[in-house]
Every structure is written in structure tokens, then in C-alpha cells.
Design an enzyme around this catalytic site. Sequence first.
Site, mmCIF file in Angstrom:
data_model
loop_
_atom_site.group_PDB
_atom_site.id
_atom_site.type_symbol
_atom_site.label_atom_id
_atom_site.label_comp_id
_atom_site.label_asym_id
_atom_site.label_seq_id
_atom_site.Cartn_x
_atom_site.Cartn_y
_atom_site.Cartn_z
ATOM 1 C CB CYS A 194 -12.526 -33.138 5.362
ATOM 2 S SG CYS A 194 -11.264 -34.280 4.804
ATOM 3 C CG HIS B 135 14.719 -32.965 8.470
ATOM 4 N ND1 HIS B 135 14.701 -32.447 9.750
ATOM 5 C CD2 HIS B 135 13.787 -32.267 7.770
ATOM 6 C CE1 HIS B 135 13.805 -31.492 9.826
ATOM 7 N NE2 HIS B 135 13.232 -31.357 8.641
#
Length: 662
Positions: free
Chosen positions: A27, A580
Site C-alpha cells: 500500500c 554499521h
Amino acid sequence: MDHYQELASQILIFVGGANNIKSVVHCTTRLRFVLKNEEQVAGEKLLDLPEVVAVMTNFGQYHIVVGGHVAQIYHELMVLLGENVEEKHVHGFFNQSIDIITSIFTPLLGLLAGAGILNGMLMLCSALGWITPDSGIYRLLNLASTSTFIFLPVFLGYTAAKKFKGRPFVGMAIGAAMVHPDIANTAELFFSQEAYSSQGSDTFLGLPIYYIDYSSSVLPVILATWVNAKLEYLLAKFMKFSFSDLLIPALCLAVTVPITFIFIGPLSSLIASKISWLLITLYQVEPGIAGLLMGGIWEILVVFGIHWGLVPAIINNISVYGYDVLVPLLMPAVFGQAGACLGLFFREKDRKRRGLLGSASVTALFGITEPAIYGFTLPRKRPFLFGCLGGALGGGLMGLYQAKVYSMGVMSLFTLTQMIPEHGIDITVYAALAANLIATLFAGYLSYYFSGQPVQKASLRPNADVGKEHKQERKPSLATDTGDWSGDPSWQGKVQQMVAGEAAQSVFSEIISSPLSGEILPLEESADSIFSMGILGAGIVIIPDSGIVYAPADGEVVSDFNHSHAIGIKTQRGVEVFIHIGIDTAKLEGMHFSAALPKGTPVKRGQQLIHFDHTIISDMGYDLETVVIIRDSAQYGEVICHVQKGDPIEHGATLLTVRSES
């Protein structure tokens, strides 16, 4: 491989692979999976991914909220899946209905919203006297804005056929037959009793034909396409010869179109009109109460992803009556969440979070509330509740004045233009403006003064030994220090203590060493919004001055990445540290990175984990900021940082302390 390809491939892995997927649709902000076994999903790893805001399970579907880039991610995901997605079987009538509605209407949402906005702007210009209905500009723009709704059965025929595993263009042909000019010119009004009292002059094999105007209709073409898909399947099962691809469409059209005009169309149109009549009647009994209820619960339905169930009813109301009363009742709910986000915006002192809050607020005003809900209002709980209360108040006012919308579209600022009737601006438009303003101001005021503090996303507290002024903060409390980075000379950070009690006693204290050498920045200043918002947990940013990542503690590797730009270490005490390297470095596909240690490898504090060419990657234009995050940090008593913003740090030096208390 670009960013979205990398993200799609990681999502595919973490949901259990292609063999675990029955189907997937999307959606406006989320991917909706139907999975064979949800136990195979690595939910925590999904949350580690950039763009992923939240994951949840609702009514037989696994939702992954990824924000405004959902279309690009979905496209890359479908490229990876190819033909590997089998037909799904969602159990339960309600679950099946939501799944069908979502699959059929989602691809058309942007088109319907755009056409509705254009039509609303045209009505506004006409009401203000800027253009006249007999001008060429008005005629052409009116054609552009209304053609989508007039020929809606054609578009629905395509998406419905894809959903029901039929031939999409045959579905379009069925829809086109339903809005053919010959039918429109001879159609009788369906709700006129004359349509049933006389069989008319036309028959098909002795059966009467009812000529009904199916323009803008929804249910008839969906049912007709479903019947046609079943017919296609039966014909394909028995017709195996070479020219069957030519004969099957011909037979389908010859059978399905007459059935549609004789049986399916009249019956489904009657059902649809009765549903619309029931909704309008219930609304007219007590419109104010209806507005309070719908405005209050709409965003709750959005959170669970079941709000799509009202879309066919809204479209059908416009088709049958020329207007809809549900959309006005729901609009204030959107403005309520936008207002709550704005209240947090004016309260927030940190510049980075203010920017994110401002962006989420503007996005909500234009009809997309998921970033505001999942990023800010829902984690703090109270702002979400205030937004719902504001939506209820505004919806009640909308109901009292019986405001209407005359074209389909996403609930947003532009919807106000779609509420202008043909005779021009009247009291209902002013009431709508007031209702949305009340919802925004009410939710914004309460969120500004009574929002409380976020408890899901932990952030850092300063080391009590760095400055004497922080020693009194050692008492456990359920609160967050809202000070910003510029106002605290010893540690410009935030504190969150998750344990309440009169006498807290330490269970363990885990020291996390710095995995790199470099300069310290607060997590809130990360260039990656997923990290800066604290969604993954409390942490810190290091701007590295070298290219070696070291183990921050004794433990083992619990997550690795194909391109070696990130790694997760779980300490012996169970604390998970996520590291990260850089922003968008996944695009390098491992180039200039050494292979990371595989999952399950035991490591010792100070052991080298990853090598990367610091100079070359930086010269290529990549930001090498490295985040060090304590996953699920909200479960611990406190996370303490031992350095200040701008300080240099060497690898192996004490960076964080994680304490668990009881």
C-alpha cells in the site's frame, strides 16, 4: 546493485526466503506479506534495515512499514521473486475481504487521489470565479479529472483480474463493456423501480437485459472478473491446442459479458446501493456521534492496516449519490496526528529531531500519517491518543454540519477543495476547515504540554563521573532528560532510565569498548534517520580516522551482512551491539571491505572484525560515519556514555556502559 535492490534482497532473506512467501502486495507505506510460517521471520534483523520503520502481524498478513519508498522496494522485490510466489490462501471471510480489497485498490490509489485533487482544485477555481464551466480550460481539466472515475470499472477489471489470477486485459475488456457509450446512452437509473417492473425490449436467449449505468461502480466489475477468472481456469484446463490463447479470450467475453448484464451487474449493483443506503441512513440518524466514533478510531484502523475496508464503500457512495460522507468524518483523524507531531516539533530542542518531526508533520498533512505515527506519536503513546481525541472532536463537528466530499482522494489538505459543491463554497466547507483546525490545534496543544517521554526508543545518559552536576540523576525514574546537545557542558546527550522503584540494585554492568578510533558525535546527529530517531536503540556515532573495526566485547557474531558494511555482536551477558559502517555503503557491494566474520563466530574484545579502505571509500563521496547501537536498549536500566561530543577516542577505550537493574 543499488540501495533498493540491496534492501529488497535483505527483506527477502529475513522473511524466510522466497519459499516462505505465499504472496506480497503493497500500500502507500507498507509491504504486506502472506507467509507460510511467520516463525521463520527474523523480525529484529528486519528492524536493523534502513527504511524499515516497523514490523507487525495483522489479520493473516505480515506488515513491513518502509515509508514513502515502498513502490521502489516492492518493484525490486518482485524482480527477485519472479514467478516464485504461489497462490495464497488467507483464511476467514474478514481476512480474505481485506486482502482482496488491498490487492485490487492499492495500485490505483495514486491515480484516484491525483484525479480527486485535480477535480477539487478545479471546483475551487470555479467557485472563486477564476475560470467558468463553459471555458475550454474547465472542459479539458474536467475531462482529465473525471475520466478516471467514469471509467473506473476498466481499471478495476485489470487489477481484479491480476488478483484473481485471470487475464488482466480480458478483465479490462469486461470493464470497458460495462461503460460502453451504447450502454451509458440507454441505461436506466438503477434505483428507479421501472428498471425492475419491465423487462425492456432486449433479451439474450430469452433472458431480459437490464441496461444500468456502471460508470464509477466497484462491486459489479470485481464480481464479474472473479467469475471470468474461474471460467478462464476451466477453459485452460481442457483446451490444450495451439490456438487456445486466441479462443479462450473470445469465449470468456462471449460468456462473461452477457452474464454480467443479465445477472451479476443488476444483483451486485442492488447490493452496493443498499450498502450505501444503509451507511447514509445510519449516518443521518446521529451524524455527530458517527463523526466522533469514526474520527476517533480511524488512525487505529490505519495502525492495524484494516482501513482499506472502507474504500469500496466510499467509492460506491460517490457513484450512487454523487457524494460521500465518510471521508469528511475521517479527515480530522489525519489532521489530529499531524497536529500531535507538530506539538512535539515545537517541544523538541534537538535540531535533528526537529527536522524529522517537521517532515513527518508535513507528510501527515498530505495524507500519509505512518511516518508520524510509527516514528513519533505511537512510541510516546500520549501524542497518538491526543491525535485520536482531536480526530474525534473534528469528526463530530463534521457530522453535525453533514459535510460531504464530491470526489475520491486521500484525506489531506487537498480534500478541502473536493468538498466544494457545484453551487460554490457554503457552510459545510467552513465547518470542515474549522473541524480540521480544531483537531490539529487540540492534539498539538496537548502533545506540547502533556506528551510525556518516549519509552520505546532508549537514548544515552551521561556518565555520572564526567560532571558532578549529573550525580543526582542516579535515582531510577521513568523519564527522559529533554536537554539538547548545546545546553550540557559535560555531556550533550539524552538520558533514559527504564526502571522505576525506590531501591534499585545492579544486576550486571557491561562495558562496551569503542570498536573504532575517531571522533564522537551523538546518535541524534546521524545522517541516517533510522538511526538518529533511535528506532533501533540507544547508541553513538563515530567518525572513523582509520579502517579497522574491533570487537567491542567478548561474545559472538549474531548478524553478518553480505557486503561486510555492518556486523552484530552479542556479548556474553546477552547485550547485542550493532555496528554499521558508513551511509549507503551497501551500494559498494563489499568493494573495499574485507569479508566480515560469519554468524556464530566467537570473538574476544579487541579482535579485528572488519577491514575497510577508509581513504578510498571517503574519496568516492561516501559518509563513513559509523553507528554503534545497543539493540533493545530500553530493556536495560541505563546506557551510559563515557565521552563527550567532539572528543577523540581510540579503539579499545571505554565507550558505553550498559546496566541492568531490578
